[in-house]
Design an enzyme around this catalytic site. Structure first.
Site, PDB file in Angstrom:
ATOM      1  CG  HIS A 222      -1.131   2.472  -4.090  1.00 33.43           C
ATOM      2  ND1 HIS A 222      -0.477   2.816  -5.248  1.00 33.43           N
ATOM      3  CD2 HIS A 222      -0.258   1.739  -3.370  1.00 33.43           C
ATOM      4  CE1 HIS A 222       0.737   2.302  -5.225  1.00 33.43           C
ATOM      5  NE2 HIS A 222       0.908   1.648  -4.095  1.00 33.43           N
ATOM      6  CG  ASP A 224       2.212   0.474   0.068  1.00 34.99           C
ATOM      7  OD1 ASP A 224       1.602   0.595  -1.016  1.00 34.99           O
ATOM      8  OD2 ASP A 224       3.440   0.681   0.178  1.00 34.99           O
ATOM      9  CG  HIS A 280       3.136   5.519  -2.472  1.00 37.09           C
ATOM     10  ND1 HIS A 280       2.766   4.978  -1.266  1.00 37.09           N
ATOM     11  CD2 HIS A 280       3.312   4.472  -3.302  1.00 37.09           C
ATOM     12  CE1 HIS A 280       2.730   3.657  -1.361  1.00 37.09           C
ATOM     13  NE2 HIS A 280       3.058   3.324  -2.593  1.00 37.09           N
ATOM     14  NE  ARG A 290      10.143   3.468 -11.291  1.00 36.79           N
ATOM     15  CZ  ARG A 290       9.789   3.014 -10.092  1.00 36.79           C
ATOM     16  NH1 ARG A 290       9.518   1.732  -9.899  1.00 36.79           N
ATOM     17  NH2 ARG A 290       9.692   3.865  -9.079  1.00 36.79           N
TER      18      ARG A 290
END
Ligand SMILES: *[C@@H]1O[C@H](CO)[C@@H](O)[C@H](O)[C@H]1NC(C)=O
Ligand SMILES: *[C@@H]1O[C@H](CO)[C@@H](O)[C@H](O)[C@H]1NC(C)=O
Length: 311
Positions: A222, A224, A280, A290
Site C-alpha cells: 500500500h 500511505d 510498501h 513484533r
C-alpha cells in the site's frame, strides 16, 4: 637398448595396473550398493541445486537496506523521485515533499527508551487485543483492538486508565515524536515547524496468528498517501528485534526492480515520504511478537492533531 628395455618393463607394468583397475571397476559395478550411491549422489545434486535456486530467488526479490545486526551512526538515506500523488493536494512550501525518499536512523531512540515504549504497548494491549494476529493501540483517539472490533480505552476504562499509563509515558511519546520530526525535517530539508503530527498514530503488535478480519491484514502492499490522504511523511519506530524477538515481519519497499527491506531493531526509526514512490508492505510475521509505533506527519494544518495526552 637400455632405454628400450626400460620401455618394455614399463609397458608390462602399465598393463598389469590396467587389469587391476578394470577388475576393480567390474567388482564395483557388480556391487549391490552401486544403485544407492548413485541415488545419494542424485539427491545431493538436487539439494545443491535447490539451495542455489533459493539463494538466487531470495536475493532477486530481497535487497537488504539495513540489517538488524548493524547499528547506524548516522541516518542511511535513499532518495527516490517523488510520485505525482502530492499534486492532488494543496502545496505547503517548506513541507510538501519535493525531495522524496526513505531513511533509517538508529540514533533517535535508545534501546532503553524502546524498552519503556514496548512496556507501554504491552500494558495497553493487555486490556484488549485482536482475535487475529495484528492489534493496535492509538493513544490519541484511544482506539484499542478488541476481538474483531475496536473500543475506546478512554471511555471503556475511564479513570482506571491512570492505573495503566502515567504522565511520563505520554511525555516519552512526545519526546520521541519531536525527535522523529526533527530528523525528518533535517533529512528532507524541511522547516520542522511546518510539519504536524496527524492521525492515525498508534502502537502495533503483530504475531503469527491468522487474520480474523481485514484489520488484521497488515501485509498488503500500500501507499500511505493513498490510504490516508493527510499523510506526507510516515515514520515507524521499532520496539523489538527482527530475528531475535520475531521472525518474518521485515518492512519492504516495493520498487519496480527490487524489493528493499528494513530489518526492525529496537529503537530504530524508519521514515519516508508517504507517496507511491514508497509503495510498501510488511512481511508476514512467522513467529514471536513484533512491536512498533507508527508516527505520521502532515503538512496540512487542517489535519494536525495534538500530541496524545492522558484525559
Ligand atoms: C517483489 O516481491 C513481490 C512479492 O512480494 C514479487 O511479486 C515481486 O516480483 C518482487 N519484485 C522483484 C523485482 O523482485
Ligand atoms: C498471538 O497473540 C495473542 C494475543 O496475545 C495470543 O492469544 C495468541 O496465542 C498469539 N499467537 C501465537 C501464535 O503466539
Amino acid at each position: 637398448m637400455a632405454v628400450q628395455r626400460r620401455g618394455n618393463v614399463k609397458s608390462a607394468d602399465t598393463s598389469t595396473i590396467e587389469k587391476k583397475i578394470k577388475r576393480g571397476m567390474a567388482q564395483r559395478q557388480a556391487s549391490p550398493y552401486r544403485g544407492y550411491s548413485a541415488l545419494l549422489l542424485a539427491l545431493l545434486c538436487t539439494c545443491a541445486l535447490l539451495t542455489w535456486l533459493w539463494s538466487v530467488w531470495t536475493n532477486d526479490i530481497m535487497d537488504t537496506m539495513v540489517s538488524r545486526g548493524e547499528v547506524l551512526t548516522q541516518p542511511r538515506v535513499f532518495m527516490v523521485q517523488c510520485s505525482e500523488d502530492y499534486q492532488k493536494y494543496k502545496h505547503f512550501p517548506g513541507c510538501t515533499p519535493t525531495k522524496c525518499g526513505r531513511a533509517v536512523s538508529d540514533s533517535v531512540a535508545t534501546t532503553d527508551e524502546a524498552q519503556i515504549l514496548k512496556r507501554i504497548a504491552e500494558r495497553g494491549l493487555a486490556l484488549g487485543g485482536s482475535d487475529g494476529g495484528a492489534s493496535i493501540l492509538d493513544l490519541h483517539s484511544g482506539a484499542l483492538s478488541m476481538g474483531k472490533k475496536f473500543v475506546n480505552i478512554y471511555s471503556y476504562f475511564s479513570d482506571q486508565i491512570r492505573d495503566i499509563f502515567t504522565e511520563e509515558d505520554f511525555e516519552l511519546y512526545r519526546v520521541m515524536r519531536g525527535r522523529i520530526q526533527k530528523v525528518i525535517a533535517e533529512t528532507f530539508g524541511l522547516d520542522s515547524s511546518k510539519l504536524f503530527l496527524t492521525k492515525p498514530t498508534f502502537f502495533s503488535r503483530i504475531n503469527s496468528t491468522s487474520a480474523k478480519t481485514t484489520h488484521d491484514e497488515y501485509w498488503h502492499p500500500h501507499t500511505d498517501k493513498v490510504t490516508y490522504g493527510s499523510f506526507d511523511y510516515t515514520s515507524l519506530l521499532y520496539l523489538t528485534d527482527y530475528g531475535v524477538d520475531f521472525g518474518g515481519g521485515r518492512f519492504i519497499f516495493m520498487d519496480p526492480n527490487s524489493n528493499r527491506t528494513v530489518e526492525p531493531r529496537a529503537g530504530r526509526v524508519s521514515f519516508f515520504s508517504s507517496g507511491s514512490e514508497n509503495l510498501h508492505r510488511v512481511e508476514k510475521v512467522a513467529w514471536g511478537m513484533r512491536y512498533a509505533i507508527t508516527v505520521s506527519f502532515t503538512c496540512d494544518p487542517d489535519y494536525a492533531i495534538a500530541d496524545p495526552s492522558l484525559p
